[in-house]
Design an enzyme around this catalytic site. Structure first.
Site, PDB file in Angstrom:
ATOM      1  N   ARG A 198       0.855  -1.185   0.000  1.00  0.00           N
ATOM      2  CA  ARG A 198       0.000   0.000   0.000  1.00  0.00           C
ATOM      3  C   ARG A 198       0.893   1.238   0.000  1.00  0.00           C
ATOM      4  NH1 ARG A 198      -2.811   2.832   5.001  1.00  0.00           N
ATOM      5  NH2 ARG A 198      -3.833   4.488   3.828  1.00  0.00           N
TER       6      ARG A 198
ATOM      7  N   HIS B 166      -3.198  10.906   1.338  1.00  0.00           N
ATOM      8  CA  HIS B 166      -2.668  10.626   2.679  1.00  0.00           C
ATOM      9  C   HIS B 166      -2.159  11.954   3.263  1.00  0.00           C
ATOM     10  CE1 HIS B 166      -1.166   7.082   5.273  1.00  0.00           C
ATOM     11  NE2 HIS B 166      -0.841   8.181   5.947  1.00  0.00           N
TER      12      HIS B 166
ATOM     13  N   GLU C  87      -7.514   8.057   6.864  1.00  0.00           N
ATOM     14  CA  GLU C  87      -7.801   8.607   8.190  1.00  0.00           C
ATOM     15  C   GLU C  87      -8.346  10.034   8.144  1.00  0.00           C
ATOM     16  OE1 GLU C  87      -4.522   8.009  10.868  1.00  0.00           O
ATOM     17  OE2 GLU C  87      -4.605   5.838  10.655  1.00  0.00           O
TER      18      GLU C  87
ATOM     19  N   ASN D  11      -7.376   1.001  10.114  1.00  0.00           N
ATOM     20  CA  ASN D  11      -6.060   1.289  10.684  1.00  0.00           C
ATOM     21  C   ASN D  11      -6.191   1.170  12.189  1.00  0.00           C
ATOM     22  OD1 ASN D  11      -5.455   1.934   8.053  1.00  0.00           O
ATOM     23  ND2 ASN D  11      -4.993   4.092   8.444  1.00  0.00           N
TER      24      ASN D  11
ATOM     25  N   TYR E 221      -4.186   0.825  15.968  1.00  0.00           N
ATOM     26  CA  TYR E 221      -2.977   0.897  16.788  1.00  0.00           C
ATOM     27  C   TYR E 221      -3.232   0.588  18.249  1.00  0.00           C
ATOM     28  CZ  TYR E 221      -0.708   2.719  12.698  1.00  0.00           C
ATOM     29  OH  TYR E 221      -0.197   2.822  11.433  1.00  0.00           O
TER      30      TYR E 221
ATOM     31  N   GLU F 222      -3.485  -0.631   8.147  1.00  0.00           N
ATOM     32  CA  GLU F 222      -2.326  -0.237   8.957  1.00  0.00           C
ATOM     33  C   GLU F 222      -2.413  -0.920  10.309  1.00  0.00           C
ATOM     34  OE1 GLU F 222      -1.574   3.969   9.533  1.00  0.00           O
ATOM     35  OE2 GLU F 222      -1.982   4.395   7.422  1.00  0.00           O
TER      36      GLU F 222
HETATM   37  C1  FCB Z   1      -1.418   6.666  11.094  1.00  0.00           C
HETATM   38  C2  FCB Z   1      -1.035   7.295   9.777  1.00  0.00           C
HETATM   39  C3  FCB Z   1       0.316   6.845   9.268  1.00  0.00           C
HETATM   40  C4  FCB Z   1       1.329   6.703  10.391  1.00  0.00           C
HETATM   41  C5  FCB Z   1       0.766   5.869  11.512  1.00  0.00           C
HETATM   42  C6  FCB Z   1       1.734   5.633  12.648  1.00  0.00           C
HETATM   43  O1  FCB Z   1      -2.286   7.512  11.763  1.00  0.00           O
HETATM   44  O2  FCB Z   1      -1.986   6.987   8.795  1.00  0.00           O
HETATM   45  O3  FCB Z   1       0.724   7.758   8.290  1.00  0.00           O
HETATM   46  O4  FCB Z   1       1.717   7.942  10.819  1.00  0.00           O
HETATM   47  O5  FCB Z   1      -0.388   6.468  12.004  1.00  0.00           O
END
Ligand code: FCB
Length: 474
Positions: free
Chosen positions: A77, A121, A167, A293, A295, A365
């Protein structure tokens, strides 16, 4: 014996974005983006870092494609820099910019890697920010759709997977409410306009992409995060529901149900963007797949706020009555200070199945920054990242077994890169980048991920010997 966890054709990839890796901010006729401008304003980025050089990928993408192939990943990607294709954001096309992505796509296909193209992006052409106010202006949505069509007309014969926006919550919130990201605005009126106009941009672009790219599957990547109340009190629970509406449902509801979350909309009455008749109908059902995405999760506690909507200090909306806490001292944290909470990925994917009709989903992500040591004898030991990836991949398989329609997983990121306001201080890569020499070293986590992917895809036969396959979702 258990059935294989990952279905045939599952995409195992890694992700990057243009501004974070390319460098070459003015190469071959590229126009400036809002991130080119922002990073050159004093005090905005850790250490005064900029993306001017970054990981040098504009001048050499082949090295990283060779790494993708070496690791056996079957998908990549990347994002297109709008201002490389249209230096002014609209008007004349810069052929050399478009050629670059054309060559990149060919090189990926030659390596047996399916390209996933993100069109936005966050690196908006600065000319559009200066002339119309960027995504705060409704016209920006139509201009985005024009740009999307130009890219699809060139790449659509070979690219099947399109991610319109990355995002949009982060772009709206950090860029227009908190002023931490480009374009650096702090304006609650701009915030919801930017939310709506991004969704509209996606909806206007989707049919244009499908018209130009026969096999187009159109998606959009959201930053999703399970949100928990800090305590079981009614007030905290209500605050968590509101924060969920402000982060997750702010996009999921319009995309899948055709409305904005009511409790949020009522509270934000003063800041409503002009939503025109037909907008939400165009937005609803516009996705072929959702990009997730993920985290970490967030905790929220109630706090009475005056004024009614204020700029929030730590990332999630303080809309009326909520504040988020980053759990300090959580047993496992990444170098970003984000709690490692793999179960959150299962929860999100399962929620999409239960509440949003089980759309095809790609984890576009997932990954973590750690304080990696510089390579020694060709090795970068990063056991914490390896464990992070393994635990999250376990959650993807759990979600698949629970019936969620997950079709791919992308590590953020393939290589270390420019991490926005943190500059080069945070390393997310499977591959270590020495920014002085641009030397790449595959970290232990990268070798582990490659071995994992090879094991999962072994049944598909030898790689790299077949002709490029047309990209398709199956
Ligand atoms: C996300 C973003 C990516 C990167 C990660 C850690 O929010 O999409 O560009 O910064 O976090």
């Amino acid at each position: 014996m258990n059935a294989p966890a990952f279905p045939p054709g599952f995409c195992f990839g890694a992700a990057t974005s243009a501004y974070q890796i390319e460098g070459g901010p003015a190469a071959d006729g590229k126009g400036a983006s809002i991130w080119d401008r922002f990073t050159h304003r004093p005090g905005r980025v850790h250490g005064g870092h900029t993306g001017d050089v970054a990981a040098g990928v504009y001048h050499d993408f082949q090295t990283d494609i060779d790494i993708l192939r070496q690791l056996g990943l079957n998908a990549y990607r990347f994002s297109v820099a709008w201002a490389r294709v249209l230096p002014e954001g609209r008007g004349p096309v810069n052929a050399r910019g478009l050629d670059y992505y054309d060559r990149l796509v060919d090189a990926l296909l030659a390596a047996g890697v399916t390209p996933f193209v993100t069109l936005f992006h966050w690196d908006l052409p600065d000319a559009l920010q200066a002339s119309i106010g960027g995504f705060a202006a409704r016209d920006c949505a139509a201009l985005f759709a024009d740009y999307a069509e130009i890219v699809a007309a060139r790449l659509g014969d070979r690219v099947g997977h399109w991610i319109t926006l990355n995002e949009p919550w982060v772009f709206a919130t950090l860029g227009h409410l908190r002023g931490l990201h480009a374009p650096g605005r702090r304006n609650p009126w701009a915030f919801l306009r930017v939310v709506h106009h991004q969704l509209l941009a996606h909806a206007l672009a989707a049919p244009r992409l499908r018209a130009r790219a026969a096999a187009a599957q159109v998606g959009l990547s959201l930053n999703l995060s399970p949100i928990y109340p800090l305590t079981g009190s009614d007030a905290d629970r209500a605050a968590a529901r509101l924060a969920d509406a402000g982060v997750n449902r702010l996009f999921l509801d319009p995309l899948f149900r055709g409305y904005y979350p009511r409790e949020l909309w009522t509270r934000l009455r003063r800041f409503h963007p002009p939503v025109r008749p037909g907008d939400l109908d165009a937005i609803a059902g516009s996705l072929d797949f959702l990009g997730v995405n993920y985290y970490s999760r967030a905790h929220v506690r109630f706090r009475r706020l005056v004024p009614y909507l204020q700029l929030w200090p730590d990332g999630l909306p303080l809309i009326g009555s909520a504040v988020t806490l980053r759990p300090t001292g959580a047993p496992q944290q990444s170098a970003m200070g984000w709690e490692v909470y793999p179960a959150g990925l299962f929860e999100l994917l399962f929620r999409l199945k239960q509440e949003y009709g089980n759309p095809p989903a790609f984890v576009t992500e997932n990954g973590a920054a750690y304080h990696d040591p510089p390579p020694e004898n060709g090795r970068v030991p990063d056991e914490a990242r390896r464990r992070y990836l393994e635990q999250h991949l376990d959650m993807v398989t759990a979600a698949l077994r629970a019936g969620a329609d997950v079709r791919g997983y992308f590590v953020w990121s393939l290589i270390d890169n420019f991490e926005w306001t943190y500059g080069y201080d945070k390393r997310f890569g499977l591959v270590y980048v020495d920014y002085t020499s641009q030397q790449r070293t595959i970290k232990d986590s990268g070798h582990w991920y490659g071995a994992f992917v090879r094991q999962q895809t072994a049944a598909a036969g030898p790689r790299g010997t077949s002709a490029p396959r047309p990209a398709s979702i199956e």
